[in-house]
Design an enzyme around this catalytic site. Structure first.
Site, short mmCIF file in Angstrom:
data_model
loop_
_atom_site.label_atom_id
_atom_site.label_comp_id
_atom_site.label_asym_id
_atom_site.label_seq_id
_atom_site.Cartn_x
_atom_site.Cartn_y
_atom_site.Cartn_z
N GLY A 79 0.92 -1.22 -0.34
CA GLY A 79 -0.36 -0.38 -0.08
C GLY A 79 0.40 1.36 0.17
O GLY A 79 1.74 0.85 0.00
N GLY A 80 0.18 2.23 -0.10
CA GLY A 80 0.86 3.50 0.01
C GLY A 80 2.25 3.72 1.16
O GLY A 80 2.93 4.24 0.85
N ASP A 133 -8.14 6.65 3.06
CA ASP A 133 -7.81 6.39 1.72
C ASP A 133 -8.56 5.09 1.94
O ASP A 133 -8.44 3.94 2.00
CB ASP A 133 -6.36 5.44 2.03
CG ASP A 133 -5.61 5.41 0.23
OD1 ASP A 133 -6.54 5.05 -0.29
OD2 ASP A 133 -4.62 4.95 0.62
N GLY A 150 3.38 1.03 2.84
CA GLY A 150 4.69 0.00 2.57
C GLY A 150 4.12 -1.07 2.44
O GLY A 150 2.98 -1.45 2.34
#
Ligand code: NAG
Ligand code: NAG
Ligand code: NAG
Ligand code: NAG
Ligand code: NAG
Length: 836
Positions: free
Chosen positions: A530-531, A646, A533
């Site tokens: 994901g954004g 998110d 990690g």
């Protein structure tokens, strides 16, 4: 309207009555000296296209404004006279022509609420004048002879440009024709955004400002189009742009070809310029173009020497130009890219031509030309030589691309280039680099490689020796390092445990345990990325399955803050949130340990032809309600207010019983974004789920989550991805859903695999709520508590959603790659040009 009334009357009453009725309401298009227009009366242009009269914005019946609107769609208000001084609906208002030929709007007590002429210049001689509302939408005041135009509304734009209006300035008087946004969609008071034609630097560029902050530029005019929006050229048969450069006028005017749909260009209250075309058949406004289009249109998003690319495939849209590196790498990796890039090797800037050279960067929007030097007479070759001769010149490009051969004319940038993005059919720019950065590095490789290999081998051997030695001598000591660090934190935590009351079930794991749980972060244990990690599956101890998120480095957060956050977030417990079990800190490594959910994420079901049948309507409705409750808990029921930032179907995990659990909440918080509402230059999040104000401005609030939830709702009901365009002729799921809903065919949106199990009223309700959540204006979206209430109470009345315009065109443009650009637009969606 009048005609309709007349026809109805005709069939029932005698003709006389019909004539009287229409005579009373039918307006002429002129206003003579001595006569006036009171509230309720109107002027209508000869062909009926435009109406001038009094109106109240939606929802504020007590405020009256004088304006001009598109007759077929009265909410399309093109011009407003008294933007700053509204009239009250009780006192009445009247528009008169003064003795000097000025238009004046008087309130009930005769005070001037607005005048076409400044009161300071009231010493003008008396004239007999006449005002006429033209078919173009222009209100023109002429003197008696009818020749001299004393004043016209086209010279005083509000937030709308119509065909034939000028946009630019008069260099001699300093007068400017520019757009000012409304303050809100129902408040014509001048708002925060301005759109002007920037003539500095010698090239013309349309620029949007928010106060004193530059937000977006189209890029300079290159003879054919504004450099950043080449796509407008393809519409030149319908809408053409005419550039006027004269001593008394530098402006552009857009013109509509005969037969092209009626079109207006609006700077809306969130700073977006939209070109809207009227579809007379379905009576809706289609968005043809809009600007800004995407993150890369954010002014100077990537800083000096940064290049923005929406198709980069990662959520880090910025890269540095060849020969440059981020000024601050850790900020850069956290998407704070405005710091920009710096040269790897300084320019030699010698006095011979042999020192520096140029590297071509292809297909970009040209940089900001504020401090650029322009010479329209130079050739590209001359430009190159001139740039090389001036130490402060860092790049050059052709100023005019007409005539082929790379174009002619010369624009040179000094010190830095900013606001460069890739665009299809963009221009080439030549970037100055030190010679050493330009030479092929092949030969050097051989020279460097031999010593390098030797050095590596030596180092390896040394390390091996050291390792063996340590293994023997320091076995026990080494092993306990993690434990020491762990214990220090635990002790520290106990000392500073201000939360006190509750039993702190210490959520710490040792790095060693994590390494063995994930088999040293083995590839095959990776669940996703994901954004923030990578996520791994891990087995702690004997058989405790967990999901471990390894945060990417550079959170810029200290251990103490991180620990505090983890403790807070571990306390968030709700059946619709994935449980955070603990964390691990090891040097620079920060890891979060979550409960493991075997059923993967929601998107793996609803978008999968085979697996979607596993989720029938009752299950989906339960999932929808569960997600909403989870978000509500984050927003207001827990002790913290957490904006997820998110939310998307791939962040909704399903447990064994198909209960939804929101994951990744609190990550944004851990990364230091703990205000309720804030501006951030670091836009995390995922396209399609990001609200317009967040994507464009970085402004996030609980309403950004509401927007994302709305998207999720529509996806769950329809089984279509937010970005899917292939199955419909609409640019996005939002446009498609709204159009069906507005046309009374909302059930057509429902996934066909659901139709058997589906409760129509529930599905309709979900679509309706989804549309309420994705409205452009954050203040129009419902609070999460309202969403939950509306979902659970079938009888609540729902308000009517406004058409989501902002992103209707978004995906089309973001995904457009030449050939397939038009494939998803049907023939009615013609259009456009610029004026962004
Ligand atoms: C507007 O016109 C009406 C009738 O022509 C007249 O009675 C009235 O005084 C006028 N009002 C103003 C403010 O001029
Ligand atoms: C003014 O607006 C208020 C609020 O809607 C309404 O109650 C009132 O009747 C209006 N007055 C007039 C004169 O239209
Ligand atoms: C280049 O500049 C250096 C000083 O910066 C000077 O010594 C040298 O003579 C110059 N060479 C030429 C060819 O102008
Ligand atoms: C132009 O120069 C001014 C003054 O040096 C500077 O503040 C500004 O940022 C520059 N503009 C651009 C676009 O580089
Ligand atoms: C170099 O460029 C800068 C900025 O355009 C200009 O001010 C300066 O006069 C130039 N120097 C020479 C030697 O041409």
């Amino acid at each position: 309207m009048t005609r309709l009334l007349c026809l109805t009357a005709l069939t029932i009453f005698p003709i006389i009555l019909c004539l009287t009725t229409s005579a009373a309401v039918t307006a002429s298009d002129t206003l003579d000296s001595g006569s006036n227009i009171t509230d309720g009366a109107t002027l209508v242009s000869a062909g009926g296209s435009f109406t001038l009269g009094f109106f109240s914005p939606t929802g504020v019946p007590t405020k009256r404004y004088l304006g001009i609107w598109f007759t077929a769609s009265p909410e399309a208000i093109c011009w407003v006279a008294n933007r700053e001084t509204f009239l009250s609906n009780t006192s009445g208002g009247v528009l008169v022509i003064g003795s000097t030929g000025s238009l004046r709007l008087l309130d009930g007590s005769g005070r001037t609420a607005w005048s076409s002429v400044d009161s300071t210049s009231s010493s003008a001689p008396p004239v007999v004048a006449q005002a006429q509302l033209l078919e173009s939408g222009n209100l023109v005041v002429r003197d008696q002879s009818g020749r001299d135009v004393l004043w016209q509304s086209f010279d005083h734009p509000s937030n709308t440009l119509l065909a034939g209006m000028r946009f630019g300035k008069d260099p001699r008087t300093g007068a400017e024709w520019f757009l000012t946004s409304w303050r809100a969609s129902n408040d014509p008071t001048p708002g925060g955004y301005r759109r002007v034609l920037d003539t500095r630097g010698g090239l013309l560029d349309s620029v949007s400002w928010k106060g004193s902050v530059k937000k977006y530029r189209t890029g300079p005019w290159n003879g054919l189009w504004f450099s950043g929006i080449p796509e407008t050229a393809s519409y030149k048969d319908m809408y053409s742009t005419q550039l006027v450069v004269r001593p008394d006028e530098i402006a552009y005017v857009f013109n509509t070809a005969a037969g092209a749909p009626f079109c207006r260009l609006v700077l809306n209250e969130v700073g977006m310029v939209q070109q809207l075309g009227w579809d007379p058949v379905s009576r809706v406004w289609n968005v043809f173009t809009q600007a800004p289009r995407d993150v890369c249109d954010n002014y100077a998003k990537c800083g000096a020497f940064g290049l923005c690319d929406v198709k980069s495939g990662s959520t880090l849209f910025c890269s540095c130009a060849v020969g440059f590196s981020p000024v601050n790498p850790s900020q850069w990796s956290m998407r704070e890219t405005r710091g920009g890039c710096r040269r790897n090797v300084p320019l030699e800037c010698g006095n011979g031509t042999t020192t520096d050279g140029f590297k071509m960067v292809r297909a970009v929007k040209l940089p900001d030309t504020d401090n650029a030097t322009v010479d329209m007479g130079a050739t590209l070759e001359q430009c190159r030589a001139r740039c090389l001769a001036n130490c402060s010149c860092v790049a050059y490009a052709a100023a005019d691309i007409r005539g082929g051969g790379g174009g002619h004319g010369c624009v040179m940038w000094t010190d830095a280039i900013v606001d460069v993005r890739y665009v299809g059919k963009g221009q080439d720019i030549y970037l100055r680099l030190a010679k050493s950065e330009l030479v092929e590095k092949k030969r050097n490789v051989v020279i460097i490689i031999l010593p390098l290999v030797t050095a590596c081998l030596l180092a390896l051997m040394g390390m091996l020796l050291v390792w063996i030695w340590r293994k023997h001598k320091l076995r026990g000591k080494r092993r306990s390092m993690d434990d020491i660090q762990h214990k220090t934190i635990v002790r520290h935590l106990d000392e500073t445990n201000t939360l006190g009351d509750e039993n702190l079930d210490l959520p710490f794991f040792s790095f060693g345990d994590i390494v063995s749980a994930t088999n040293n972060f083995a590839e095959e244990n990776m669940l996703g990325e994901g954004g923030f990690g990578k996520v791994y599956k891990g087995i702690l101890g004997e058989d405790r399955v967990v999901a471990i998120k390894r945060l990417s480095q550079g959170s810029g957060q200290g251990i103490d803050e991180f620990r505090n956050e983890v403790v807070l977030i571990a306390k968030l417990q709700h059946r619709n949130l994935v449980r955070l079990l603990g964390c691990c800190i090891h040097g620079d490594e920060k890891l979060l340990v979550y409960e493991y959910l075997p059923n993967k994420s929601l998107d793996s079901f609803i978008f999968d032809a085979a697996r979607k049948n596993a989720l029938d309507w009752p299950t989906r409705f339960r999932i929808i309600k569960g997600i909403s409750r989870g978000v509500l808990y984050l927003h207001q029921d827990s002790r913290l207010t957490i904006v997820h930032r998110d939310l998307k179907t791939s962040n909704i995990l399903l447990d064994a019983d198909m209960n939804p659990k929101i994951s990744d909440f609190g990550i944004a918080r851990i990364f230091g974004g703990n205000q309720q509402e804030a501006n951030t230059t670091r836009v995390v999040g995922t396209y399609g789920y990001m609200s317009p104000e967040y994507a464009m401005d970085g402004a996030f609030s609980v309403m950004s989550d509401t927007y994302s939830l709305g998207v999720i709702l529509l996806e769950i009901v329809s089984g279509l991805k937010i970005t899917s365009t292939h199955s419909t002729s609409f640019p996005s799921l939002l446009a498609y859903a709204w159009s069906l809903w507005n046309g009374g065919r909302a059930m057509d949106l429902v996934d066909s695999s659901l139709l058997e199990s589906c409760s129509a009223s529930e599905a309709m309700r979900c679509i309706h709520i989804g549309l309420l959540c994705v409205q452009d204006n954050p203040n129009s979206r419902p609070l999460m508590s309202t969403v939950v209430f509306m979902l659970e109470n079938e009888t609540t009345l729902l308000s009517i959603p406004k058409q989501p315009l902002c992103f209707s065109q978004w995906y089309l443009e973001a995904q457009a790659t030449g050939e397939n650009t038009n494939s998803s637009m049907n023939s009615t969606s013609v259009s456009v040009l610029e004026g962004r």
